[in-house]
Scaffold this active site. Structure first.
Site, PDB file in Angstrom:
ATOM      1  CE  LYS A 282     -10.501  41.724   5.857  1.00 34.06           C
ATOM      2  NZ  LYS A 282     -11.862  41.325   5.453  1.00 34.06           N
TER       3      LYS A 282
ATOM      4  CD  GLU B 272     -11.192  44.313  22.114  1.00 38.38           C
ATOM      5  OE1 GLU B 272     -11.546  43.348  22.838  1.00 38.38           O
ATOM      6  OE2 GLU B 272     -10.876  45.410  22.580  1.00 38.38           O
TER       7      GLU B 272
HETATM    8  P1  NAD Z   1     -12.764  35.864  11.594  1.00 35.07           P
HETATM    9  O1  NAD Z   1     -11.592  35.800  12.489  1.00 35.07           O
HETATM   10  O2  NAD Z   1     -12.974  34.760  10.652  1.00 35.07           O
HETATM   11  O3  NAD Z   1     -12.730  37.180  10.697  1.00 35.07           O
HETATM   12  C1  NAD Z   1     -12.583  38.461  11.243  1.00 35.07           C
HETATM   13  C2  NAD Z   1     -11.950  39.378  10.239  1.00 35.07           C
HETATM   14  O4  NAD Z   1     -10.621  38.934   9.979  1.00 35.07           O
HETATM   15  C3  NAD Z   1     -12.653  39.398   8.872  1.00 35.07           C
HETATM   16  O5  NAD Z   1     -12.605  40.704   8.341  1.00 35.07           O
HETATM   17  C4  NAD Z   1     -11.777  38.466   8.041  1.00 35.07           C
HETATM   18  O6  NAD Z   1     -11.823  38.754   6.661  1.00 35.07           O
HETATM   19  C5  NAD Z   1     -10.405  38.762   8.593  1.00 35.07           C
HETATM   20  N1  NAD Z   1      -9.418  37.703   8.391  1.00 35.07           N
HETATM   21  C6  NAD Z   1      -9.646  36.376   8.204  1.00 35.07           C
HETATM   22  N2  NAD Z   1      -8.472  35.730   8.014  1.00 35.07           N
HETATM   23  C7  NAD Z   1      -7.494  36.655   8.098  1.00 35.07           C
HETATM   24  C8  NAD Z   1      -6.070  36.602   7.990  1.00 35.07           C
HETATM   25  N3  NAD Z   1      -5.425  35.466   7.773  1.00 35.07           N
HETATM   26  N4  NAD Z   1      -5.369  37.755   8.132  1.00 35.07           N
HETATM   27  C9  NAD Z   1      -6.005  38.919   8.381  1.00 35.07           C
HETATM   28  N5  NAD Z   1      -7.346  39.039   8.471  1.00 35.07           N
HETATM   29  C10 NAD Z   1      -8.085  37.918   8.340  1.00 35.07           C
HETATM   30  O7  NAD Z   1     -13.996  36.072  12.568  1.00 35.07           O
HETATM   31  P2  NAD Z   1     -15.503  36.268  12.173  1.00 35.07           P
HETATM   32  O8  NAD Z   1     -16.079  34.930  11.887  1.00 35.07           O
HETATM   33  O9  NAD Z   1     -15.659  37.337  11.157  1.00 35.07           O
HETATM   34  O10 NAD Z   1     -16.089  36.870  13.541  1.00 35.07           O
HETATM   35  C11 NAD Z   1     -16.499  36.064  14.576  1.00 35.07           C
HETATM   36  C12 NAD Z   1     -15.483  36.054  15.697  1.00 35.07           C
HETATM   37  O11 NAD Z   1     -15.182  37.383  16.125  1.00 35.07           O
HETATM   38  C13 NAD Z   1     -15.988  35.377  16.949  1.00 35.07           C
HETATM   39  O12 NAD Z   1     -15.017  34.516  17.454  1.00 35.07           O
HETATM   40  C14 NAD Z   1     -16.235  36.515  17.922  1.00 35.07           C
HETATM   41  O13 NAD Z   1     -16.189  36.179  19.269  1.00 35.07           O
HETATM   42  C15 NAD Z   1     -15.193  37.468  17.539  1.00 35.07           C
HETATM   43  N6  NAD Z   1     -15.544  38.818  17.958  1.00 35.07           N
HETATM   44  C16 NAD Z   1     -14.878  39.366  19.016  1.00 35.07           C
HETATM   45  C17 NAD Z   1     -15.203  40.628  19.467  1.00 35.07           C
HETATM   46  C18 NAD Z   1     -14.485  41.256  20.619  1.00 35.07           C
HETATM   47  O14 NAD Z   1     -14.575  42.456  20.749  1.00 35.07           O
HETATM   48  N7  NAD Z   1     -13.763  40.531  21.415  1.00 35.07           N
HETATM   49  C19 NAD Z   1     -16.206  41.345  18.841  1.00 35.07           C
HETATM   50  C20 NAD Z   1     -16.867  40.755  17.766  1.00 35.07           C
HETATM   51  C21 NAD Z   1     -16.498  39.483  17.344  1.00 35.07           C
END
Ligand code: NAD
Length: 456
Positions: A156, A231
């Site tokens: 996804k 991650e």
């Molecule tokens: P997010 O957590 O809002 O979303 C990430 C993904 O999870 C999206 O595909 C979203 O649709 C999905 N998601 C949202 N709610 C969900 C739920 N209840 N159940 C399952 N899936 C769900 O994060 P974002 O705003 O897309 O990304 C930014 C964040 O990602 C930042 O905090 C960043 O640090 C982190 N990030 C971490 C890494 C790493 O490798 N550690 C890499 C990239 C980004």
């Protein structure tokens, strides 16, 4: 039956790029059912054949590298240079793990009365949930080793950035992967992502995203003792000692935090500078920050593009404008349409300031002084996160001591590099659980089975 339609906007211009249907639970269940059904076919392939198909997939990505890169520039506002690197990274990760099926060796363990061997068995269906900040690489870090280990994958993409993932799904089919082995399902996190967590046939969830959603997934996974890799967020330190090459440290610091407009989990968003060189470092940092080329991302020499969305722009602005933060200096950004935000350097009053503690996920960096090694370690580790970080010093002993003392999964000394597909990547503390990439990634997508063969 499509639940909703998402309008994909170009973040540099706010123009509509395309609309994408977001699928619902029914389509998600259907994709998972297909992944279950084709599982025996995929894991039943001879290891060399599975490897060959993954190499063909990598070749297809390479053949469409420019198309994928352009798609990412339009969808995510990434600079064309970064986007080409990202598509190339997908090719490289596929190529690297295409050698794995033939090397997925177990052990033969000496025991009495027979022979004991271990097998690395695939888990089944793996669900991969990807954020919007690096849509291509983060997808590949999950699907390439998962497929190599004999699993089938449902993926996804983030709602905001589905286009390159959808194209990668098509290229996998063109390359000859059997339908259902790798399916891309654009949809809402709370619908499709959540279904990966609750569906019993999905045996593992790889999640990259915010710490808050990662915690939710970890709680949900407990019901089925489902395997997870997380991650999550970061607030990494860039620690600059007085004995470092200060010019190089200052010149490179903007690129350690403003890459991808700071929307990088590895962004070195807390700069710690030894007090004796603090003023000089800021003098050197200012021209370096103001020299970052924040221009239309398709321009060949663009170094930073816009933020991903209006929401992200509002969020980043709230950290700087909302809290009477002391802005030291700023770079430039285009005016007019698009979610542009200039590179910004702020001077917090203490380590308790919100901007020092929370992940801004935008082009904002905070700078604070430290006194000595002990103070640098204490300040660097005074965070819930532990993803990456940099240490600048010419003293080898200090570099060794510091790199053992800083609590983070990915450190670099006298550089800001975090990610290579051949080395492990992941976080300490609330930055995550498990590791991706590197030689051991397949162990995250297999179960060890021990079998004893009796001599009797
Ligand atoms: P997010 O957590 O809002 O979303 C990430 C993904 O999870 C999206 O595909 C979203 O649709 C999905 N998601 C949202 N709610 C969900 C739920 N209840 N159940 C399952 N899936 C769900 O994060 P974002 O705003 O897309 O990304 C930014 C964040 O990602 C930042 O905090 C960043 O640090 C982190 N990030 C971490 C890494 C790493 O490798 N550690 C890499 C990239 C980004």
């Amino acid at each position: 039956m499509s639940a909703t339609v998402h309008e994909v906007l170009n973040p540099a211009t706010e123009d509509l790029v395309r609309t994408v249907d977001l699928v619902g639970v029914e389509e998600t269940d259907a994709a998972i059912a297909r992944a279950v059904e084709v599982g025996p076919v995929w894991r039943g392939l001879a290891p060399a054949d599975r490897g060959r198909l993954l190499r063909r997939f990598g070749q297809a990505v390479d053949d469409h590298l420019e198309e994928l890169a352009r798609l990412e520039v339009a969808n995510a506002g990434h600079t064309i240079g970064n986007a080409r690197w990202e598509a190339g990274n997908v090719r490289d990760v596929l190529t690297y793990y295409s050698a794995a099926p033939e090397r997925l060796i177990g052990q033969q363990i000496p025991v009495a009365g027979g022979v004991d061997v271990t097998f690395a068995e695939p888990l089944g269906v793996v669900g991969i949930i990807v954020p919007w900040n690096f849509p291509m690489p983060i997808a590949a870090w999950g699907f390439a080793p998962a497929l190599a280990a004999g699993n089938t994958v449902v993926l996804k993409p983030a709602e905001l950035t589905p286009l390159t993932a959808i194209r990668l799904g098509e290229l996998a089919l063109d390359a000859g992967l059997p339908p259902g082995v790798f399916t891309v399902i654009p949809g809402a996190g709370a619908v499709v992502g959540q279904r990966f967590v609750t569906h019993p046939a999905v045996r593992k969830v790889c999640f990259t995203g915010s710490t808050a959603v990662g915690q939710q997934i970890m709680r949900g996974a407990a019901d089925q003792v489902k395997r997870i890799t997380l991650e999550l967020g970061g607030k990494s330190a860039n620690i600059v000692f007085a004995d470092s090459d200060l010019e190089r440290a200052a010149q490179s610091a903007p690129y350690g935090v403003f890459d991808n407009a700071g929307q990088d989990c590895c962004a070195r968003s807390r700069i710690l500078v030894q007090a004796s060189v603090y003023d000089r470092f800021l003098e050197l940092l200012q021209p370096a920050v103001q020299g970052v080329k924040v221009i239309a991302p398709e321009t060949a020499d663009a170094e930073m593009g816009p933020l991903i969305s209006a929401n992200q722009h509002a969020r980043v602005s709230s950290y700087v404008e909302g809290d009477s933060v002391d802005v030291a200096f700023r770079g430039s950004a285009p005016q007019g349409p698009g979610f542009w935000y200039p590179p910004t350097v702020v001077l917090p009053k203490s380590t308790q300031d919100r901007i020092w503690r929370e992940e801004v996920f935008g082009p904002v960096v905070s700078v604070l002084p430290f006194t000595d090694e002990a103070d640098a370690i204490a300040k660097a580790n005074d965070t819930d996160y532990g993803l990456s970080g940099s240490i600048w010093t010419r003293d080898l002993g200090r570099a060794l001591r510091m790199s053992r003392a800083v609590e983070a999964g990915n450190l670099s000394v006298n550089s800001h590099s975090s990610v290579r597909y051949s080395t492990p990547f992941g976080g300490f503390k609330r930055s995550g659980l498990g590791r991706e990439l590197g030689p051991d990634a397949l162990s995250a997508f297999t179960e060890t089975k021990n079998v004893f063969f009796s001599e009797e």
